[in-house]
Write a protein that holds these residues in place. Structure first.
Motif, mmCIF file in Angstrom:
data_model
loop_
_atom_site.group_PDB
_atom_site.id
_atom_site.type_symbol
_atom_site.label_atom_id
_atom_site.label_comp_id
_atom_site.label_asym_id
_atom_site.label_seq_id
_atom_site.Cartn_x
_atom_site.Cartn_y
_atom_site.Cartn_z
ATOM 1 N N ILE A 154 95.743 26.807 109.732
ATOM 2 C CA ILE A 154 95.272 27.240 108.417
ATOM 3 C C ILE A 154 95.113 28.753 108.408
ATOM 4 O O ILE A 154 95.147 29.402 109.452
ATOM 5 C CB ILE A 154 93.919 26.587 108.059
ATOM 6 C CG1 ILE A 154 92.837 27.060 109.044
ATOM 7 C CG2 ILE A 154 94.024 25.072 108.028
ATOM 8 C CD1 ILE A 154 91.429 26.721 108.615
ATOM 9 N N TRP A 161 96.938 33.312 102.958
ATOM 10 C CA TRP A 161 98.222 32.646 102.743
ATOM 11 C C TRP A 161 99.168 33.526 101.930
ATOM 12 O O TRP A 161 100.362 33.604 102.220
ATOM 13 C CB TRP A 161 98.017 31.310 102.027
ATOM 14 C CG TRP A 161 97.574 31.442 100.612
ATOM 15 C CD1 TRP A 161 96.293 31.441 100.138
ATOM 16 C CD2 TRP A 161 98.414 31.639 99.471
ATOM 17 N NE1 TRP A 161 96.287 31.622 98.784
ATOM 18 C CE2 TRP A 161 97.573 31.748 98.343
ATOM 19 C CE3 TRP A 161 99.796 31.733 99.294
ATOM 20 C CZ2 TRP A 161 98.064 31.943 97.057
ATOM 21 C CZ3 TRP A 161 100.288 31.934 98.012
ATOM 22 C CH2 TRP A 161 99.417 32.030 96.912
ATOM 23 N N ASN A 230 94.851 19.762 98.303
ATOM 24 C CA ASN A 230 95.329 20.262 99.592
ATOM 25 C C ASN A 230 96.850 20.201 99.660
ATOM 26 O O ASN A 230 97.504 21.129 100.132
ATOM 27 C CB ASN A 230 94.742 19.416 100.725
ATOM 28 C CG ASN A 230 93.815 20.231 101.592
ATOM 29 O OD1 ASN A 230 93.652 21.417 101.391
ATOM 30 N ND2 ASN A 230 93.228 19.582 102.568
ATOM 31 N N LYS A 234 99.530 23.259 100.037
ATOM 32 C CA LYS A 234 100.425 23.387 101.191
ATOM 33 C C LYS A 234 101.896 23.337 100.813
ATOM 34 O O LYS A 234 102.706 24.119 101.314
ATOM 35 C CB LYS A 234 100.118 22.276 102.206
ATOM 36 C CG LYS A 234 98.799 22.441 102.934
ATOM 37 C CD LYS A 234 98.813 23.657 103.841
ATOM 38 C CE LYS A 234 97.511 23.792 104.608
ATOM 39 N NZ LYS A 234 97.479 25.043 105.415
#
Length: 431
Positions: A154, A161, A230, A234
């Motif tokens: 993560i 990110w 989530n 992703k």
């Protein structure tokens, strides 16, 4: 002591945060500021959504006033950042495309490293130290900027990110320009990249139909929302294969600026053309930032269509970026009253400080967001906060912005700016 250290001018770096610089593009500065503030506002909303019991969270989502619905789209600020980065770097690279070679590529990597990595490293250490028992196992993948390429890893920095995706685009950018140097149809190649971005988004959505078969409001309120959100993050939201559309639009803007600027300026010289382009820009920006896809009382929700929703998710980022590109072009080129007004507004001194501090503000706003929530709600334990009003939310945004801005000043003066200057010290640097 190294010569470059002796030449550091901390006082000058501080003054430069507030003193207008004629070499800066004020339109880009204004867009950069609005981008970072929109991301911060979006994170205020998502942070409030995590507070209290589920019923309180549900009430917050279902009763958000229509005028505040665009806050759900604040994450488009990331796409604006991608567009701006590609534009600024693309202008420099296109300007020297004929002579661009491997030494220039190495120079590009060097400057990007000193521009991005030192402050990123400081943020990574601070965030990791706060909860090392949990973050320690993710530290090394984050340190080498590969955590999104390794299963189960993560981002330790909450916004890491997007930085990771952008850095990976930077890694490929010089290679792209080495290819463009050899190819005649550069414009067509960039358009192809934009078209590919639509295809990549479509392919990812087709692999995970649960992400488009329900309205976004249902995803937020579902019992298994943590799993769904989530997965959305992703496979679609944080994936480098689905976010390069805005970056490609930024390269298109850079190409136009370097090779077609006189033609575009002539095109915008006619009032009717300026009106048409402005209208198209606003429609595209509104499609990306104001479509009521989160509003349960809107036509989108009551007459939900999975095909339309699929097309929206597939294309909304590119459409938003295209509208922003037209708005920037108009502000650069047109003398029509509306674009002239936007240009004059962008020259205001209020934009410069936040633009200069946008990177540290982007990295470090999350801790101050938590501080602001505790201060406004007068409770240090978020579990004890039953609900937050929209007025309190505005107070949280203002306080978090102020605290982050203050903290970002020493980050810029003592870390970011000195190392940027260090990266520039070679006369052969490209950017």
């Amino acid at each position: 002591m190294p010569i470059w250290v002796a030449k550091l001018k901390f006082k000058q770096y501080f003054i430069d945060i507030f003193r207008p610089n004629p070499n800066r593009d004020t339109v880009i500065d204004a867009v950069r500021v609005l981008s970072v503030l929109s991301v911060l506002a979006f994170h205020v909303v998502t942070s409030i959504l995590k507070i209290g019991e589920f019923e309180g969270q549900k009430h917050f989502v279902l009763n958000m006033p229509p005028i505040l619905q665009p806050l759900w789209h604040g994450e488009k600020g990331v796409d604006a950042f991608f567009l701006i980065s590609a534009t600024v770097l693309g202008i420099s690279l296109f300007s020297k495309l004929k002579s661009f070679d491997f030494s220039d590529a190495l120079s590009f990597y060097k400057k990007r490293f000193w521009r991005i990595y030192p402050l990123f490293f400081v943020a990574l250490v601070l965030y990791s130290a706060f909860n090392w028992s949990y973050h320690g196992k993710y530290f090394w993948s984050n340190l080498f900027l590969v955590n999104n390429l390794i299963e189960g890893q993560i981002s330790i920095i909450p916004v890491g990110w997007s930085l990771l995706v952008e850095v990976q685009y930077y890694a490929l950018l010089p290679l792209l320009f080495l290819v463009l140097k050899k190819i005649k149809y550069k414009f067509q190649i960039i358009l192809t990249l934009i078209a590919l971005s639509f295809m990549c988004c479509a392919l990812r959505l087709m692999q995970y139909p649960e992400l488009y078969m329900r309205p976004l409001t249902d995803l937020l309120l579902a019992e298994d929302r943590s799993v769904l959100l989530n997965k959305m993050g992703k496979v679609f939201y944080e994936a480098n294969s689905t976010r390069f559309g805005a970056f490609a639009v930024g390269l298109l803007l850079a190409y136009i600026k370097v090779f077609e600027f006189h033609r575009i300026k002539f095109l915008f010289s006619r009032k009717i053309n300026s009106v048409v382009f402005f209208t198209l820009a606003i429609l595209c920006i509104l499609a990306g930032s104001a479509m009521p896809v989160y509003h349960p009382d809107s036509f989108w929700y009551s007459n939900f269509n999975t095909v339309l929703h699929f097309c929206y998710l597939m294309s909304v980022r590119q459409i938003f970026a295209f509208g922003l590109m037209l708005l920037i072009l108009g502000s650069w080129c047109s003398n029509w009253c509306v674009f002239r007004f936007l240009k004059s507004v962008s020259k205001s001194r209020i934009w410069l400080p936040i633009s200069c501090l946008s990177y540290p503000m982007y990295l470090f706003h999350f801790p101050f967001l938590n501080v602001a929530i505790s201060a406004v709600c007068r409770n240090v334990d978020s579990k004890q906060i039953s609900s937050i009003s929209f007025q309190q939310g505005f107070g949280i945004f203002c306080l978090a912005t102020l605290l982050t801005f203050i903290f970002s000043i020493p980050c810029h003066v003592f870390v970011e700016r000195p190392l940027i200057e260090y990266g520039k010290r070679s006369d052969n640097d490209l950017i």
